[in-house]
Design an enzyme around this catalytic site. Structure first.
Site, PDB file in Angstrom:
ATOM      1  N   LYS A   1       0.853  -1.197   0.000  1.00  0.00           N
ATOM      2  CA  LYS A   1       0.000   0.000   0.000  1.00  0.00           C
ATOM      3  C   LYS A   1       0.893   1.251   0.000  1.00  0.00           C
ATOM      4  O   LYS A   1       2.108   1.145   0.240  1.00  0.00           O
ATOM      5  CB  LYS A   1      -0.900  -0.006   1.237  1.00  0.00           C
ATOM      6  CG  LYS A   1      -0.132   0.194   2.542  1.00  0.00           C
ATOM      7  CD  LYS A   1      -1.003  -0.052   3.755  1.00  0.00           C
ATOM      8  CE  LYS A   1      -0.213   0.194   5.035  1.00  0.00           C
ATOM      9  NZ  LYS A   1      -0.867  -0.389   6.223  1.00  0.00           N
TER      10      LYS A   1
ATOM     11  N   ARG B   1     -11.043   0.304  14.389  1.00  0.00           N
ATOM     12  CA  ARG B   1     -10.835   1.172  13.233  1.00  0.00           C
ATOM     13  C   ARG B   1     -11.837   0.746  12.172  1.00  0.00           C
ATOM     14  O   ARG B   1     -12.878   1.354  12.025  1.00  0.00           O
ATOM     15  CB  ARG B   1      -9.380   1.035  12.763  1.00  0.00           C
ATOM     16  CG  ARG B   1      -8.925   2.115  11.838  1.00  0.00           C
ATOM     17  CD  ARG B   1      -7.419   2.170  11.682  1.00  0.00           C
ATOM     18  NE  ARG B   1      -6.829   1.023  11.021  1.00  0.00           N
ATOM     19  CZ  ARG B   1      -5.556   0.965  10.625  1.00  0.00           C
ATOM     20  NH1 ARG B   1      -4.753   1.976  10.849  1.00  0.00           N
ATOM     21  NH2 ARG B   1      -5.085  -0.114  10.034  1.00  0.00           N
TER      22      ARG B   1
ATOM     23  N   TYR C   1      19.242  30.630   9.065  1.00  0.00           N
ATOM     24  CA  TYR C   1      18.086  31.342   9.631  1.00  0.00           C
ATOM     25  C   TYR C   1      18.121  31.328  11.152  1.00  0.00           C
ATOM     26  O   TYR C   1      18.463  30.321  11.771  1.00  0.00           O
ATOM     27  CB  TYR C   1      16.784  30.687   9.178  1.00  0.00           C
ATOM     28  CG  TYR C   1      16.431  30.952   7.742  1.00  0.00           C
ATOM     29  CD1 TYR C   1      16.257  32.251   7.271  1.00  0.00           C
ATOM     30  CD2 TYR C   1      16.253  29.891   6.856  1.00  0.00           C
ATOM     31  CE1 TYR C   1      15.925  32.481   5.946  1.00  0.00           C
ATOM     32  CE2 TYR C   1      15.917  30.115   5.534  1.00  0.00           C
ATOM     33  CZ  TYR C   1      15.755  31.416   5.079  1.00  0.00           C
ATOM     34  OH  TYR C   1      15.429  31.631   3.776  1.00  0.00           O
TER      35      TYR C   1
HETATM   36  C1  PLP Z   1      -0.087  -1.531   6.854  1.00  0.00           C
HETATM   37  C2  PLP Z   1      -0.771  -2.788   7.239  1.00  0.00           C
HETATM   38  C3  PLP Z   1      -0.063  -3.980   7.457  1.00  0.00           C
HETATM   39  C4  PLP Z   1       1.454  -4.061   7.470  1.00  0.00           C
HETATM   40  O1  PLP Z   1       1.951  -3.653   8.725  1.00  0.00           O
HETATM   41  P1  PLP Z   1       3.533  -3.646   9.035  1.00  0.00           P
HETATM   42  O2  PLP Z   1       3.610  -3.201  10.433  1.00  0.00           O
HETATM   43  O3  PLP Z   1       4.136  -2.675   8.078  1.00  0.00           O
HETATM   44  O4  PLP Z   1       4.018  -5.030   8.825  1.00  0.00           O
HETATM   45  C5  PLP Z   1      -0.791  -5.137   7.651  1.00  0.00           C
HETATM   46  N1  PLP Z   1      -2.150  -5.108   7.696  1.00  0.00           N
HETATM   47  C6  PLP Z   1      -2.860  -3.970   7.546  1.00  0.00           C
HETATM   48  C7  PLP Z   1      -4.330  -4.011   7.629  1.00  0.00           C
HETATM   49  C8  PLP Z   1      -2.195  -2.777   7.331  1.00  0.00           C
HETATM   50  O5  PLP Z   1      -2.905  -1.645   7.184  1.00  0.00           O
END
Ligand code: PLP
Length: 374
Positions: free
Chosen positions: A34, A137, A269
């Site tokens: 993702k 969630r 700055y």
């Molecule tokens: C992002 C995600 C993961 C992966 O989690 P990691 O901690 O990066 O291994 C697995 N399942 C869901 C539903 C996620 O949103």
């Protein structure tokens, strides 16, 4: 559009090494690609999964799932963010055999309505049923599941192929009781769903679930961060659970200027840095417009020829100053500066996360935005 002097490199050989390490843990994998594969490039990551013979992949949106399918990935593609599921998305998903998440009665309504449309004639929508085991969630609660199963039974054009849930604290040793409770709810949900759908698959574990919880329920795990060389247990007593991971992303830029700064002179700055002794300093072409944090902690470093140089003064929009005084070889404008990774005593994503007061996930997702498109 060239708007950054930074170069983001992705070491796909190390990605493959991490994938092999994770594959050897005895679970089937649904690697999580993702958010543009955590910044590393969605389509190339999907090609790597095909090449490794991995037949499940998890993306974010249904649109991402479509891109991965059109790119030629032939395995199962679960869209973890398929909400709100529109009718169009549901029909698209059914046509391309993408697997949206059904996590609420709203999603279920949308999927049912979509599958009743004339365009959906003859199609079957494969679905991932999301269970809320404690993340609060997305997902159905255990007490809603009976009704979900009834609704699904009445709509044969929706086929649940996998049950999914997500762990909230699998990386935290002090929270094991909570994780065990999530396991238990997941098992009960699987018992209910599998009575109706015996062939349904089950997937609970993220990276931490896969690497730190041998008894985790579900035969498919969904590692994300570890694929990219990150350790979600960094800084906990479980840190050693993934020692063999290799860094995948590196980010470098160039020194724009190199000059002395005499004792008592200030720089940048706000005159935020004042030299306590004679220094040699250089400005690197990276700033907060290039996703570097404007206010990293005082320990922040970059790396030149494998040697660390401290970040000093205030980070500007496209420039950051580093103290070059202790470099063994005289640096020059044009020299390559590694912000993340590279040879020698490389800066890791975990270190940057600490300096930025965040987690490694954010570091790679941010820098990934500087990557040139595939
Ligand atoms: C992002 C995600 C993961 C992966 O989690 P990691 O901690 O990066 O291994 C697995 N399942 C869901 C539903 C996620 O949103």
């Amino acid at each position: 559009m060239i708007r950054s002097n930074c170069t983001v490199r992705v070491d796909w050989e190390n990605f493959r090494r991490n994938l092999r390490f994770l594959s050897a843990r005895g679970k089937d994998l649904m690697p999580v690609i993702k958010a543009d594969a955590y910044g590393h490039g969605l389509l190339r990551a999907a090609s790597e999964l095909s090449r490794a013979g991995i037949d499940w992949a998890a993306v974010g949106t249904v649109r991402e799932a479509e891109l991965v399918r059109d790119h030629g990935y032939s395995g199962h593609i679960v869209a973890l963010l398929s909400s709100p599921l529109t009718k169009e998305e549901a029909i698209l998903a059914a046509g391309k055999k993408l697997i949206p998440l059904i996590h609420s009665f709203d999603c279920l309504d949308a999927a049912e309505n979509a599958m009743r449309m004339p365009e959906a004639e003859g199609l079957v929508l494969e679905a991932a049923i999301k269970i809320d085991t404690g993340m609060a969630r997305l997902g159905f609660r255990l007490e809603e599941l009976e009704q979900v199963i009834e609704r699904l039974a009445a709509c044969p054009s929706i086929m649940p192929v996998i049950q999914i849930s997500h762990l909230a604290v699998a990386d935290e040793p002090d929270e094991d009781a909570y994780t065990q409770m999530q396991f238990e709810i997941f098992r009960r949900a699987a018992d209910m769903l599998r009575r109706q759908y015996p062939g349904m698959r089950c997937s609970l574990g993220n990276t931490a679930g896969l690497l730190s919880h041998a008894g985790i329920p579900g035969e498919i795990c969904r590692p994300g961060l570890a694929l990219y060389g990150g350790n979600p247990m960094y800084g906990t007593s479980r840190e050693g659970d993934c020692p063999e991971l290799k860094p995948v992303m590196s980010v470098s830029t160039r020194l724009l200027s190199v000059h002395p700064l005499r004792r008592g002179e200030s720089l940048g700055y706000g005159r935020a840095y004042v030299a306590e002794s004679d220094r040699l300093v250089g400005w690197a072409a990276v700033g907060y417009a290039d996703c570097y944090r404007r206010n990293p902690s005082p320990e922040a470093c970059m790396c030149i020829n494998g040697v660390r140089v401290p970040v000093i003064g205030r980070v500007a929009m496209q420039m950051t100053c580093v103290d070059l005084t202790d470099l063994p070889e005289a640096p020059r404008a044009g020299d390559e500066v590694y912000v993340l990774g590279g040879p020698g005593n490389a800066v890791t994503m975990q270190e940057i996360a600490t300096w930025w007061n965040t987690i490694a996930y954010e570091v790679i997702c941010q820098f990934g935005k500087l990557r040139e498109d595939d």
